[in-house]
Design a protein around this motif. Structure first.
Motif, short mmCIF file in Angstrom:
data_model
loop_
_atom_site.label_atom_id
_atom_site.label_comp_id
_atom_site.label_asym_id
_atom_site.label_seq_id
_atom_site.Cartn_x
_atom_site.Cartn_y
_atom_site.Cartn_z
N PHE A 183 0.84 -1.21 0.00
CA PHE A 183 0.00 0.00 0.00
C PHE A 183 0.87 1.26 0.00
O PHE A 183 0.37 2.34 -0.25
N TYR A 184 2.15 1.12 0.28
CA TYR A 184 3.08 2.23 0.08
C TYR A 184 3.40 2.41 -1.41
O TYR A 184 3.64 3.51 -1.87
N GLN A 205 11.50 5.97 -5.25
CA GLN A 205 10.57 7.09 -5.30
C GLN A 205 10.99 8.00 -6.46
O GLN A 205 12.18 8.13 -6.73
N THR A 233 -9.78 6.44 -4.87
CA THR A 233 -8.63 5.96 -4.12
C THR A 233 -8.27 7.04 -3.12
O THR A 233 -8.55 8.22 -3.33
N LEU A 234 -7.66 6.63 -2.04
CA LEU A 234 -7.40 7.55 -0.94
C LEU A 234 -6.39 8.62 -1.34
O LEU A 234 -5.25 8.31 -1.67
N GLN A 290 -5.04 0.46 7.77
CA GLN A 290 -5.15 1.56 6.82
C GLN A 290 -6.56 1.71 6.26
O GLN A 290 -7.33 0.75 6.18
N VAL A 291 -6.85 2.94 5.90
CA VAL A 291 -8.14 3.28 5.30
C VAL A 291 -8.04 3.03 3.79
O VAL A 291 -7.12 3.55 3.14
N ARG A 292 -8.95 2.24 3.26
CA ARG A 292 -8.95 1.95 1.83
C ARG A 292 -10.38 2.05 1.30
O ARG A 292 -11.30 1.53 1.93
N GLU A 297 -5.32 1.52 -3.74
CA GLU A 297 -6.28 0.45 -3.47
C GLU A 297 -6.58 -0.39 -4.70
O GLU A 297 -7.03 -1.53 -4.58
N ARG A 298 -6.39 0.17 -5.88
CA ARG A 298 -6.73 -0.55 -7.11
C ARG A 298 -5.52 -1.28 -7.69
O ARG A 298 -5.57 -1.77 -8.80
N VAL A 318 7.74 13.83 7.30
CA VAL A 318 6.46 13.39 6.72
C VAL A 318 5.39 14.45 7.01
O VAL A 318 5.35 15.02 8.10
N HIS A 377 4.09 8.85 -7.65
CA HIS A 377 5.48 9.24 -7.41
C HIS A 377 6.37 8.06 -7.03
O HIS A 377 7.37 8.22 -6.34
N VAL A 378 5.95 6.87 -7.45
CA VAL A 378 6.76 5.67 -7.23
C VAL A 378 7.14 5.11 -8.60
O VAL A 378 6.33 5.10 -9.53
N HIS A 412 2.28 10.98 3.16
CA HIS A 412 3.62 10.80 2.61
C HIS A 412 3.64 11.37 1.20
O HIS A 412 2.74 11.09 0.41
N GLY A 413 4.67 12.09 0.87
CA GLY A 413 4.72 12.66 -0.48
C GLY A 413 4.69 11.59 -1.56
O GLY A 413 4.02 11.75 -2.57
N HIS A 414 5.41 10.50 -1.33
CA HIS A 414 5.50 9.47 -2.36
C HIS A 414 4.62 8.26 -2.08
O HIS A 414 4.16 7.61 -3.01
N TRP A 415 4.40 7.97 -0.82
CA TRP A 415 3.89 6.64 -0.45
C TRP A 415 2.43 6.66 -0.05
O TRP A 415 1.93 5.67 0.48
N GLY A 416 1.75 7.77 -0.24
CA GLY A 416 0.32 7.81 0.03
C GLY A 416 -0.02 8.19 1.46
O GLY A 416 0.85 8.46 2.29
N ALA A 417 -1.32 8.21 1.73
CA ALA A 417 -1.83 8.60 3.05
C ALA A 417 -1.83 7.38 3.96
O ALA A 417 -2.23 6.29 3.56
N LYS A 418 -1.38 7.59 5.21
CA LYS A 418 -1.29 6.48 6.14
C LYS A 418 -1.74 6.93 7.53
O LYS A 418 -1.44 8.05 7.96
N ARG A 455 -2.74 0.05 -8.59
CA ARG A 455 -1.98 0.90 -9.53
C ARG A 455 -0.75 1.49 -8.82
O ARG A 455 -0.84 1.88 -7.66
N ARG A 462 1.64 4.03 -7.43
CA ARG A 462 1.42 5.42 -7.04
C ARG A 462 2.17 6.36 -7.97
O ARG A 462 3.23 6.02 -8.50
#
Lengths: 96, 386
Positions: free
Chosen positions: A49-50, A91, B107-108, B75-77, A54-55, B33, A61-62, B53-59, A57, A59
């Motif tokens: 998830f990092y 990243q 998506t979050l 985590q929220v999904r 959720e789908r 972060v 910026h990865v 997180h700038g690159h890794w999404g919301a956590k 895909r 991210r």
């Protein structure tokens, strides 16, 4: 089914969140990049998830590279990998 | 009153603790972060942080040892099939695109606020999700009645809905223009009585634990719309209620300061533009006296700075009939601070606020005078006692 094996290297940035992955050889059974992400998530629960939303895909910026080639399918991560593959998870250079 | 303040910033979580007469700030987690919101669950004592997180999404992150260590939480999904009608992207000249709303998979994008009832934890997100946990934050489920609300086009899990949405976007989404839930209030006398506020749509209320939701925007005025009194399209920047008088609610937005004395059935505009009390983001309400509230006014939505270089807190003690500007201890020259919607907190006689310029101030006398806690923090996103 026995799957080819891929070697995975991660940006050091991710060791901040997954310190157990630092300083170890990361070898996973995988025939696609999606397999790599799934298997890495087994080694480090939450890592997928990092990297992906959720789908599933990648991210925005990865980046994932297979050898020197950037992954082509960011939606489903269907790019094939084989036993000689070295996978780099990075990243993108963005943010501030 | 708490001797601790939890501060979320663009570059980490800070704890501010009282030692003697001083308040001392220290980095306490998530270095580097973005931390949109940090708060204590008053029922369990756990500290929760909403990270971006700038690159890794919301956590979601939590600490069960008073902030000494933090761990990723459940985590929220968004569930499979969660779609929304995304508003048209604003164009460079400010007009709307001609395309109309576009159906998008959700998506979050952002975890924006957290709230707690005796048995529930709530998370407000972008795009426009209210997530609920009934197991202390071990798992979260999207509140479908709000997600499927008629004001945003109906049930898009099942089909195409009405094709019309009255929920527009917020630039706070950090990218895609999508609506966001930034305020969730739980009535202290009735845990099934909830309010949420959305940028940009307005305020909604549920009296049945989130099973049904109703718009609560009567009396709100949007000077920028053809019909300023429209049911939807409002941009409440934050709403707060008085715990001792939960039918007293306050909000501030682009078009003024509004108060309700009847549980959001009717809102009344109580701005005083000639005193600078008009535009701003956060509001704090006294815990016992619902006619007492504090704001940190800014200069017009087109500028978003302190007014004329002097930072002040505005206080009313009579329901907005009159306002005092409280300046003692705050900079009165060359101040360009703006205070975000979650960055003003209060607890008893104490108030604290932080600005995008990295300044943090505390008052122990209901805003009469202020002490500088820090001047060089990262931009401050949230300030909560706890």
């Amino acid at each position: 089914m026995i799957r080819p094996v891929a070697n995975v290297e991660l940006t050091r940035h991710l060791f901040q969140f997954f310190p157990d992955l630092a300083n170890r050889e990361l070898v996973v059974e995988a025939s696609t990049v999606a397999d790599v992400v799934r298997e890495m998530d087994r080694l480090a629960p939450g890592l997928a998830f990092y990297l992906c939303d959720e789908r599933g895909r990648l991210r925005t910026h990865v980046n994932i590279f297979i050898g020197e080639g950037r992954v082509a399918d960011r939606e489903r991560l269907s790019d094939p990998v084989d036993a000689s593959s070295r996978i780099f998870i990075l990243q993108a250079l963005s943010g501030g | 009153m708490s001797d601790r303040i939890l501060v979320g910033t663009r570059k980490g979580t800070f704890l501010v603790e009282k030692a003697g007469r001083r308040w001392n700030a220290r980095l306490a987690g998530h270095p580097g972060v973005g931390v949109n919101f940090v708060v204590r669950d008053p029922w369990s004592g756990t500290l929760w942080a909403a990270l971006g997180h700038g690159h890794w999404g919301a956590k979601l992150s939590r600490s069960t040892d008073e902030g000494a260590t933090w761990e990723d939480a459940a985590q929220v999904r968004y569930p499979e099939g969660a779609r929304y009608l995304a508003p048209p992207e604003p164009t460079e000249d400010g007009s709307e695109s001609q395309l109309g709303p576009q159906l998008k998979d959700a998506t979050l994008l952002k975890l924006w606020t957290l709230a707690f009832g005796p048995k529930h934890m709530y998370v407000g997100t972008i795009p426009g999700g209210l997530f609920v946990s009934e197991d202390g934050g071990e798992s979260f489920a999207l509140n479908r009645p709000l997600w499927d609300h008629e004001s945003r086009g109906g049930d898009l899990f099942a089909g195409e809905g009405s094709g019309l949405t009255h929920w527009y976007g917020t630039p706070a989404s950090d990218g895609e223009f999508a609506p966001g839930i930034h305020s969730i209030l739980v009535d202290p006398n009735d845990a099934a009585h909830l309010y949420v506020a959305i940028s940009t749509a307005g305020v909604l209320e549920s009296k049945d634990g989130g099973a049904t939701w109703h718009g609560r925007n009567r009396g709100m005025l949007m000077d920028y719309l053809p019909n300023p009194a429209a049911d939807w399209g409002h941009d409440p920047h934050a709403i707060e209620l008085c715990p001792g008088q939960p039918d007293h609610l306050w909000q501030q937005n682009h078009c003024g300061v509004f108060v309700s004395f009847d549980g959001a059935e009717n809102w009344k505009k109580v701005s005083r533009p000639e005193q600078g009390v008009h535009f701003g983001f956060p509001v704090a309400v006294d815990a016992r006296e619902g006619r007492t509230a504090w704001l940190v006014p800014g200069k017009a939505d087109s500028q978003r700075t302190a007014i004329d270089g002097g930072l002040f807190v505005a206080r009313t003690q009579d329901g907005g009939d009159s306002w005092e500007d409280l300046r003692e201890g705050l900079p009165q020259e060359n101040a360009f601070d703006v205070v975000y919607r979650h960055a003003l907190g209060n607890d008893g006689d104490r108030l604290a606020f932080g600005s995008t310029t990295g300044n943090l101030y505390v008052s122990e006398d209901r805003g009469e005078s202020w002490q500088t806690v820090a001047n060089n923090l990262p931009p401050v996103y949230s300030v909560r006692f706890g």
